[in-house]
Motif scaffolding. Structure first.
Motif, PDB file in Angstrom:
ATOM      1  N   LEU A   9       0.816  -1.199   0.000  1.00  0.00           N
ATOM      2  CA  LEU A   9       0.000   0.000   0.000  1.00  0.00           C
ATOM      3  C   LEU A   9       0.860   1.263   0.000  1.00  0.00           C
ATOM      4  CD1 LEU A   9      -2.842  -1.017   2.456  1.00  0.00           C
ATOM      5  CD2 LEU A   9      -2.725  -1.263  -0.030  1.00  0.00           C
ATOM      6  N   ILE A  10       0.421   2.265  -0.735  1.00  0.00           N
ATOM      7  CA  ILE A  10       1.142   3.530  -0.848  1.00  0.00           C
ATOM      8  C   ILE A  10       1.131   4.268   0.481  1.00  0.00           C
ATOM      9  CG2 ILE A  10       1.154   5.799  -1.980  1.00  0.00           C
ATOM     10  CD1 ILE A  10      -0.242   4.361  -4.373  1.00  0.00           C
ATOM     11  N   GLU A  48       5.667   3.417  -9.914  1.00  0.00           N
ATOM     12  CA  GLU A  48       6.661   4.498  -9.973  1.00  0.00           C
ATOM     13  C   GLU A  48       7.497   4.539  -8.709  1.00  0.00           C
ATOM     14  OE1 GLU A  48       3.971   7.393 -12.884  1.00  0.00           O
ATOM     15  OE2 GLU A  48       3.898   7.619 -10.703  1.00  0.00           O
ATOM     16  N   LEU A  49       6.870   4.379  -7.559  1.00  0.00           N
ATOM     17  CA  LEU A  49       7.613   4.391  -6.302  1.00  0.00           C
ATOM     18  C   LEU A  49       8.561   3.206  -6.204  1.00  0.00           C
ATOM     19  CD1 LEU A  49       4.765   5.466  -3.870  1.00  0.00           C
ATOM     20  CD2 LEU A  49       6.737   6.842  -4.564  1.00  0.00           C
ATOM     21  N   LEU A  50       8.099   2.036  -6.621  1.00  0.00           N
ATOM     22  CA  LEU A  50       8.943   0.845  -6.565  1.00  0.00           C
ATOM     23  C   LEU A  50      10.108   0.931  -7.539  1.00  0.00           C
ATOM     24  CD1 LEU A  50       6.193  -1.909  -6.207  1.00  0.00           C
ATOM     25  CD2 LEU A  50       7.782  -1.101  -4.443  1.00  0.00           C
ATOM     26  N   ALA A  51      10.007   1.824  -8.534  1.00  0.00           N
ATOM     27  CA  ALA A  51      11.117   2.073  -9.462  1.00  0.00           C
ATOM     28  C   ALA A  51      11.980   3.254  -9.009  1.00  0.00           C
ATOM     29  CB  ALA A  51      10.570   2.349 -10.862  1.00  0.00           C
ATOM     30  N   GLY A  52      11.627   3.886  -7.896  1.00  0.00           N
ATOM     31  CA  GLY A  52      12.384   5.023  -7.393  1.00  0.00           C
ATOM     32  C   GLY A  52      12.002   6.351  -8.002  1.00  0.00           C
ATOM     33  N   VAL A 101      10.154   8.981  -7.592  1.00  0.00           N
ATOM     34  CA  VAL A 101       9.294   9.681  -6.642  1.00  0.00           C
ATOM     35  C   VAL A 101       8.735  10.976  -7.222  1.00  0.00           C
ATOM     36  CG1 VAL A 101      10.408   8.646  -4.628  1.00  0.00           C
ATOM     37  CG2 VAL A 101      11.272  10.822  -5.542  1.00  0.00           C
ATOM     38  N   GLU A 102       9.409  11.534  -8.210  1.00  0.00           N
ATOM     39  CA  GLU A 102       8.922  12.780  -8.811  1.00  0.00           C
ATOM     40  C   GLU A 102       7.665  12.530  -9.646  1.00  0.00           C
ATOM     41  OE1 GLU A 102      12.407  15.618  -9.888  1.00  0.00           O
ATOM     42  OE2 GLU A 102      13.201  13.569  -9.973  1.00  0.00           O
ATOM     43  N   SER A 103       7.658  11.458 -10.460  1.00  0.00           N
ATOM     44  CA  SER A 103       6.442  11.128 -11.210  1.00  0.00           C
ATOM     45  C   SER A 103       5.320  10.737 -10.269  1.00  0.00           C
ATOM     46  CB  SER A 103       6.723   9.991 -12.195  1.00  0.00           C
ATOM     47  OG  SER A 103       7.594  10.417 -13.223  1.00  0.00           O
ATOM     48  N   ALA A 104       5.663   9.999  -9.200  1.00  0.00           N
ATOM     49  CA  ALA A 104       4.655   9.621  -8.216  1.00  0.00           C
ATOM     50  C   ALA A 104       4.025  10.860  -7.589  1.00  0.00           C
ATOM     51  CB  ALA A 104       5.264   8.737  -7.138  1.00  0.00           C
ATOM     52  N   ALA A 105       4.844  11.880  -7.319  1.00  0.00           N
ATOM     53  CA  ALA A 105       4.326  13.117  -6.733  1.00  0.00           C
ATOM     54  C   ALA A 105       3.343  13.808  -7.674  1.00  0.00           C
ATOM     55  CB  ALA A 105       5.471  14.056  -6.379  1.00  0.00           C
TER      56      ALA A 105
END
Length: 338
Positions: free
Chosen positions: A73-74, A177-181, A183-187
């Motif tokens: 979970l995120i 995206e988070l699991l790929a690191g 974090v900017e796209s995730a944001a």
């Protein structure tokens, strides 16, 4: 006494809540798509003089039905509910999801929780919403039950990256995206910085010995841990250990965050993944026992193995400088704060 507007059963719902407008979902991440739905909930509630309420579940239904904690979970439980309240709802009905709960027929679910529990007069849902035993209820089922029990059903289109109708912002995509690191796209999808939250505990003290003391989180903090590597970010103390009473808590302090197994050092040959943050300039800072929130602004580099401690220290100095430059030049979306 102030009542906390988070309820874990219909018995907890205040008797004087009044009629409500309700949206139903898991809301993992409380991303921009979720907030678009919640904004529509608030709009329709205000137009009808109703109290807006989010109905949600914990654990995640997929975890219960599959018997494994997948997908990761995120957002942690407390942060998920906190973000729902910050989105503007007047209350959160956070129900425990169990195998027994999953057996509610669609009509029973609507009658017990929406009609009798929350006094719903308006229900706001996406067109593809499913509910009830085996996901046997759909939007047409909800409309029929609305006619039977006297509530209106409002449907909301998906919000895509470029706005309404341009695809779909999904928890699955942000999780990847988070699991790929990234974090900017995730944001971008979240509409805020990604965060993890935990209590600071004692580590191996290596950072302190090297001149970079770190705040160490546990192995399972609240929130999805991004890919291994070094990140620019911030640290905020959200609850202090009583021993630190009187010390002003940090808020948005610049931090270099490291995630990984520290391959330069081995402990009994068993790698242990850690999340640790160096707060810039805070060499004598005592955060042990404090609950902190880390915000991830940007990925800096992958985890590396160094041939010597001196080489590691030199890279750590470089990491801190890169973080300073990043936080000074990158426009970072603020996390939603209390």
């Amino acid at each position: 006494m102030t009542r906390t507007p988070i309820w874990h059963s219909v018995q907890d719902v205040p008797a004087d809540l009044g009629a409500t407008a309700v949206s139903i979902g898991n809301y993992d991440g409380i991303h921009r798509g979720h907030r678009f739905v919640l904004d529509q909930l608030l709009r329709h509630a205000e137009a009808r003089s109703l109290t807006p309420v989010a109905l949600t579940f914990w654990p995640h239904p997929r975890h219960v039905m599959r018997g494994v904690a997948e997908p990761p979970l995120i957002t942690g439980h407390a942060d998920r509910d906190r973000l729902l309240l910050l989105a503007g709802v007047g209350g959160v009905l956070d129900l425990e999801y169990t195998l027994e709960f999953a057996q509610h027929a669609p009509e029973d679910f609507v009658r017990i929780f929406l009609v009798e529990g929350l006094g719903a007069r308006c229900v706001v849902l996406g067109e593809d919403a499913l509910f009830g035993r085996g996901n046997s209820g759909d939007i047409e089922t909800m409309r029929e039950l609305g006619r039977r029990y006297g509530f209106e059903v409002v449907t909301v289109a998906d919000l895509g990256p470029e706005g309404e109708g341009s695809g779909r912002i999904s928890s699955s995509a942000i999780r990847a995206e988070l699991l790929a690191g990234d974090v900017e796209s995730a944001a971008e999808g979240l509409g805020r910085l990604h965060t993890v939250t935990d209590t600071v505990r004692h580590g191996y003290q290596r950072g302190r010995e090297l001149g970079f003391p770190t705040a160490n989180l546990g192995p399972t903090p609240d929130g999805l841990i991004p890919a291994d590597g070094v990140y620019a970010g911030h640290l905020t103390v959200i609850a202090q250990d009583p021993a630190h009473a009187g010390t002003p808590p940090l808020t948005g302090a610049p931090a270099t965050i490291s995630i990984g197994t520290n391959p330069t050092f081995e402990v009994d040959g068993t790698p242990r993944r850690t999340v640790e943050a160096y707060v810039h300039g805070a060499h004598d800072l005592d955060l042990y026992g404090d609950r902190v929130r880390l915000e991830f602004v940007a990925f800096q580099r992958p985890t590396l193995t160094f041939e010597s401690v001196d080489a590691l220290v030199e890279e750590m100095r470089h990491d801190v400088e890169v973080t300073r430059r990043t936080l000074g030049t990158v426009h970072s979306r603020p996390a939603m704060t209390d």
